[in-house]
Write a protein that holds these residues in place. Structure first.
Motif, PDB file in Angstrom:
ATOM      1  N   TRP A   1     -17.674  -6.325  -1.925  1.00 38.38           N
ATOM      2  CA  TRP A   1     -17.779  -4.854  -1.500  1.00 38.38           C
ATOM      3  C   TRP A   1     -19.043  -4.041  -2.033  1.00 38.38           C
ATOM      4  O   TRP A   1     -19.232  -2.948  -1.516  1.00 38.38           O
TER       5      TRP A   1
ATOM      6  N   HIS B   1     -12.835   5.424  -1.390  1.00 42.22           N
ATOM      7  CA  HIS B   1     -11.899   4.371  -1.886  1.00 42.22           C
ATOM      8  C   HIS B   1     -12.363   4.185  -3.407  1.00 42.22           C
ATOM      9  O   HIS B   1     -13.512   4.145  -3.504  1.00 42.22           O
TER      10      HIS B   1
ATOM     11  N   TYR C   1       0.846  -1.314   0.094  1.00 39.00           N
ATOM     12  CA  TYR C   1       0.103  -0.200   0.027  1.00 39.00           C
ATOM     13  C   TYR C   1       0.846   1.221   0.092  1.00 39.00           C
ATOM     14  O   TYR C   1       0.509   2.314  -0.702  1.00 39.00           O
TER      15      TYR C   1
ATOM     16  N   THR D   1      -6.421  -1.371  -3.707  1.00 37.86           N
ATOM     17  CA  THR D   1      -5.293  -1.604  -2.673  1.00 37.86           C
ATOM     18  C   THR D   1      -5.962  -1.603  -1.172  1.00 37.86           C
ATOM     19  O   THR D   1      -7.008  -1.077  -0.870  1.00 37.86           O
ATOM     20  N   ARG D   2      -5.286  -2.335  -0.329  1.00 42.27           N
ATOM     21  CA  ARG D   2      -5.747  -2.544   1.002  1.00 42.27           C
ATOM     22  C   ARG D   2      -4.299  -2.184   1.789  1.00 42.27           C
ATOM     23  O   ARG D   2      -3.228  -2.692   1.473  1.00 42.27           O
ATOM     24  N   ARG D   3      -4.552  -1.615   2.940  1.00 35.93           N
ATOM     25  CA  ARG D   3      -3.470  -1.180   3.882  1.00 35.93           C
ATOM     26  C   ARG D   3      -2.741  -2.428   4.251  1.00 35.93           C
ATOM     27  O   ARG D   3      -1.339  -2.366   4.048  1.00 35.93           O
TER      28      ARG D   3
ATOM     29  N   CYS E   1      -5.045   3.672  -3.353  1.00 37.29           N
ATOM     30  CA  CYS E   1      -5.920   3.586  -4.514  1.00 37.29           C
ATOM     31  C   CYS E   1      -5.905   4.453  -5.642  1.00 37.29           C
ATOM     32  O   CYS E   1      -6.249   3.924  -6.718  1.00 37.29           O
TER      33      CYS E   1
ATOM     34  N   GLU F   1     -10.208  -8.533  -5.854  1.00 40.36           N
ATOM     35  CA  GLU F   1     -11.402  -9.110  -4.842  1.00 40.36           C
ATOM     36  C   GLU F   1     -12.701  -9.307  -5.518  1.00 40.36           C
ATOM     37  O   GLU F   1     -12.969  -8.566  -6.564  1.00 40.36           O
TER      38      GLU F   1
END
Length: 127
Positions: A113, A86, A20, A99-101, A25, A108
């Motif tokens: 989501w 996001h 990340y 992106t995810r931290r 994002c 995904e």
């Protein structure tokens, strides 16, 4: 407008798992739009408005957003409340990249989501 120089998946695969800290994002969206289409996106996400058109918005469209989404669409999420916070890019009928931290760049399922989905926007020349 011609098709992108490479498939979106071909552009995304080498980035999967990158941290990340390297790809938040918005920097990921900017990179992919440039690599795929040669589109220079500004640092400020709000300035992309002139290059996209809304194709679905929560509460205003009764269609299933997952049936509306197409590759290269922006998948805009409201992580807290009703404000967009996001963004990712739709890969295909099931997946989007974002992106995810904790995990960095990931693919995904959009379905996971969907409750946080606020809007889907499409590049105007693809609309």
């Amino acid at each position: 407008i011609a098709s992108p120089c490479l498939s979106l998946r071909a552009l995304v695969d080498p980035l999967l798992g990158q941290p990340y800290a390297q790809w938040n994002c918005w920097s990921l969206v900017r990179h992919l739009f440039y690599a795929g289409w040669g589109i220079q996106c500004e640092e400020n996400p709000a300035l992309l408005v002139s290059k996209v058109t809304e194709v679905w918005f929560r509460g205003e469209d009764q269609r299933d957003p997952l049936l509306v989404a197409q590759p290269w669409d922006l998948f805009i999420l409201a992580m807290q409340g009703i404000t967009s916070s996001h963004v990712g890019i739709v890969i295909d009928a099931e997946l989007f990249v974002h992106t995810r931290r904790r995990t960095g760049v990931v693919l995904e399922p959009m379905r996971r989501w969907k409750p946080k989905l606020l809007q889907i926007a499409r590049l105007t020349f693809l609309a």
